[in-house]
Design an enzyme around this catalytic site. Structure first.
Site, mmCIF file in Angstrom:
data_model
loop_
_atom_site.group_PDB
_atom_site.id
_atom_site.type_symbol
_atom_site.label_atom_id
_atom_site.label_comp_id
_atom_site.label_asym_id
_atom_site.label_seq_id
_atom_site.Cartn_x
_atom_site.Cartn_y
_atom_site.Cartn_z
ATOM 1 N N LYS A 169 0.992 -1.148 -0.158
ATOM 2 C CA LYS A 169 0.043 0.133 -0.038
ATOM 3 C C LYS A 169 0.695 1.339 0.059
ATOM 4 C CE LYS A 169 -0.709 0.627 4.912
ATOM 5 N NZ LYS A 169 0.163 1.972 4.951
ATOM 6 N N ARG A 181 2.075 -10.203 10.705
ATOM 7 C CA ARG A 181 3.136 -9.434 10.881
ATOM 8 C C ARG A 181 4.375 -10.472 10.590
ATOM 9 N NH1 ARG A 181 1.463 -5.206 9.859
ATOM 10 N NH2 ARG A 181 -0.356 -6.742 9.318
#
Length: 727
Positions: free
Chosen positions: A36, A597
């Site tokens: 992103k 993560r």
């Protein structure tokens, strides 16, 4: 190849679609690890490179100063020039700049101040005192949290009062109004007021709004799923219904509802901006395929989301490891064992231990300190340095050393008992005049003290005396429990405010630590000495260190190896009274964020029992853990005799290969014991009841069995004397 062609060559097909979108609203649904930040920075660079935008026409907002700096630096590197005149920063920075430029129109003095957190708390304390609201009914922290929530919802004190349905809601409205009066008197605004002030300014001043809209023709918003109502309204006011707006976000990673974030902002984007285009980034550049499949299976159970499928560009990797521990101590030892095993191939800084609440860090900190493994607490305070823990330890130190001056200076002020600065100055002067310690001077109750201060000190020392008597006969865990209850240290965090709950959980963990110390044969003095060693500066290392973090603080970070611990129902998801479907979905998003993560390895751990407030409580697997497909799991380490766990935890599709077969509870031996004892064997003891063997140590007369009993916990027994019965 020209600059633009080179720019686009770095992108995959979905990223390219988002970057090269023309005019009109665009929503980029960016799944975890899908790039992103690259899309945002490359889109700004593409707009500038194509000549569609000039630097001063770009408004890019995000949530942290660090993210904003990185965005600006990357764009300037891509375009080979400056973004002078444009704005790249946080929502609050933009709002503040707007208010600074137009204070009169915003109804503010020319040089208004910004009240920081401490100053906000002081103002609220003044309001509570003026309205005679006892802390047992509303703490300053809870009041500030409730007022902030009202501001995030863009509610005024009058609106809050009009819809109040009970005494507490009416009280909050009254406190809100009085607090705003204090801010006005101080010519100050708080952080929430910045956003509300900017929204109000643009709503009233249409000329200003039109001028800004014509200047900032291209608006880009990062982490759109984390916007609150005021932030979304600010964006709408600047852009209107058909803006050149690029919003990047992922509803699956919306985890700040408690802070005012509205997931509906991203879910209703197409309705808010008709004709908008939606581009979904489906390629994950972070996590190995098993990690991604596990996380995707969990988040798929949420109803309020856009269906999306992520595929890993990293490729296949190690399956997800699931470890069932006997208790939190065993969980910490397993994690530390794995860290030491991985240490030769993975940098310590690329290993993270993630948990739902801060209090969970204690057992891991203690284990890592014992092994001299460097660690750091991400965006948080080490357990033993947290205020509420240090407050309690100050009391305990005074029980052991009554003339501990540093402990006295801390303990005498918590909870607040009317011993102010003037009283402390009198005590310091008396200590010098009488040539005694500060606590001794206080015990003599100098005449210059006010009657209120003398009464408060008398009660303080009376409590210490009673606790000292208790400490002479009772175990340390009972002393800690009584201290927290009788001193008021626990009561001051008795509200349902998020931060108060976290502090209360930390105090519960202090009780648990004392209980463990008693099991190791330590008295109160020994317990405090051990704590002093755990907080020694040696535990803080420079350079590489294992990262300990809450799931909230880990947002935006990534690691080679992640241990997501405490995967138990009630802890993740965290269960609270009044929780509904929206809360359950946010907890599932937290688990998803934690899992994604991880780049190379993901470990999920849970404990069969966990100590809460000094008591051992049985745990159940998190429903999120049960949603992980067994095809991606390497280990399901449920030990024999735990039928409920065998039922709830799906069996692995294949046995764990290679070295991983040794990562079992208590590091099980693979060679059978000659007498038939083995880890996982169910046994029964005449006194301790039913249990299961965790470890077999030694042979023949030297054999020792480490057994976990349902009623008695962990015990080490000599089988020839214990008369264990095989079940």
């Amino acid at each position: 190849m020209d600059r633009l062609a080179k720019l686009l060559a770095d992108l995959d097909d979905e990223q390219k679609q988002a970057v090269t979108h023309g005019e009109g609203p665009l929503l980029v649904v960016a799944g975890a690890g899908s790039g992103k930040t690259r899309v945002l920075t490359y889109r700004i660079a593409w707009l500038l490179g194509k000549g569609l935008a000039q630097p001063h026409e770009v408004l890019a907002v995000t949530f942290t100063n660090k993210a904003a700096r990185e965005m600006a630096e990357r764009v300037e590197k891509l375009v080979g020039g400056s973004l002078r005149g444009g704005f790249v920063g946080t929502f609050h920075r933009f709002a503040l700049q707007l208010l600074r430029n137009h204070p009169a129109e915003a109804g503010l003095p020319p040089r208004f101040a910004i009240a920081d957190e401490d100053e906000q708390r002081t103002l609220i304390e003044r309001v509570l005192k003026r309205l005679d609201v006892p802390s047992s009914r509303m703490s300053p922290r809870a009041a500030r949290s409730r007022i902030s929530a009202a501001k995030n919802a863009m509610a005024t004190p009058e609106q809050l009062a009009a819809r109040a349905r009970g005494g507490d809601e009416r009280l909050i409205a009254e406190l809100y109004e009085a607090y705003q009066g204090e801010l006005r008197t101080a010519a100050a605004v708080d952080f929430d007021d910045m956003l509300l002030g900017a929204v109000g300014l643009l709503e009233r001043e249409k000329g200003l709004r039109k001028g800004l809209a014509s200047r900032f023709r291209w608006i880009l918003v990062d982490e759109y799923q984390d916007t609150n109502l005021a932030q979304a309204q600010l964006v709408w006011l600047l852009g209107g219904k058909q803006p050149n707006l690029t919003a990047v976000g992922d509803e699956d990673q919306s985890i700040y509802r408690w802070r005012g974030a509205e997931i509906e902002n991203i879910l209703n984007f197409e309705a808010t901006y008709p004709g908008s285009r939606v581009v979904t980034l489906g390629r994950n550049y972070r996590s190995a395929e098993p990690i991604l499949q596990a996380a995707a299976a969990v988040i798929a159970h949420n109803a309020r989301r856009r269906p999306k499928k992520l595929s890993s560009e990293v490729g296949q990797g190690a399956p997800v490891a699931v470890y069932l521990a006997a208790d939190e101590g065993d969980e910490a030892r397993f994690v530390a064992d794995e860290i030491e095993r991985l240490r030769g191939t993975v940098s310590l800084g690329e290993i993270a231990v993630l948990f739902r609440v801060n209090a969970q860090s204690r057992s891991f900190e203690a284990e890592l300190v014992r092994r001299t493994v460097p660690y750091a607490v991400v965006a948080g305070t080490r357990f033993w340095e947290r205020k509420e823990v240090r407050d309690a330890l100050a009391y305990l130190r005074l029980l052991v050393v009554p003339d501990d001056v540093l402990a006295f200076r801390r303990a005498v002020h918590v909870p607040a008992r009317g011993i102010g600065q003037v009283a402390m100055e009198h005590l310091e002067a008396a200590a010098v005049a009488w040539e005694v310690s500060l606590p001794e001077a206080a015990r003599r109750l100098p005449e210059r003290l006010t009657p209120r201060a003398r009464l408060a000190l008398g009660e303080f020392f009376r409590l210490l005396g009673e606790l000292q008597t208790l400490a002479g006969s009772a175990p340390a865990v009972e002393v800690v429990r009584q201290l927290l209850e009788r001193s008021g240290l626990a009561a001051q965090y008795a509200t349902e405010d998020e931060e108060d709950r976290a502090r209360r959980a930390n105090l519960d963990q202090l009780v648990a630590a004392a209980a463990e110390a008693v099991e190791r044969g330590l008295d109160l003095t020994g317990f405090l000495d051990e704590v002093a060693l755990l907080t020694d500066a040696d535990a803080r290392r420079e350079g590489e260190a294992v990262q300990l973090s809450t799931l909230h603080a880990a947002k935006g970070l990534e690691f080679d190896v992640v241990f997501l611990v405490g995967m138990e129902d009630g802890l993740l998801p965290l269960r609270r009274e009044g929780n509904g479907e929206a809360d359950e979905e946010e907890e599932r998003r937290l688990a998803y964020v934690g899992m994604t993560r991880a780049r190379r390895r993901l470990f999920l751990t849970l404990a069969r029992v966990r100590r809460v407030n000094g008591q051992l409580l049985s745990g159940r697997p998190s429903p999120f853990l049960l949603e992980v497909p067994r095809e991606v799991v390497e280990e399901r380490t449920a030990f024999a005799g735990r039928d409920a766990f065998r039922t709830h935890l799906p069996r692995p599709s294949r046995p764990a290969p290679g070295p991983s077969a040794d990562t079992r509870i208590g590091r099980q031996q693979r060679t059978p014991h000659p007498d038939g004892w083995r880890p996982g064997l169910k046994v029964r003891h005449a006194t301790f009841g039913s249990g299961v063997i965790l470890q077999v140590q030694g042979t023949d007369a030297q054999t020792r069995l480490v057994v976990f009993f349902d009623r008695a916990g962990r015990k080490t027994l000599i089988p020839s004397l214990a008369k264990l019965e095989r079940v």
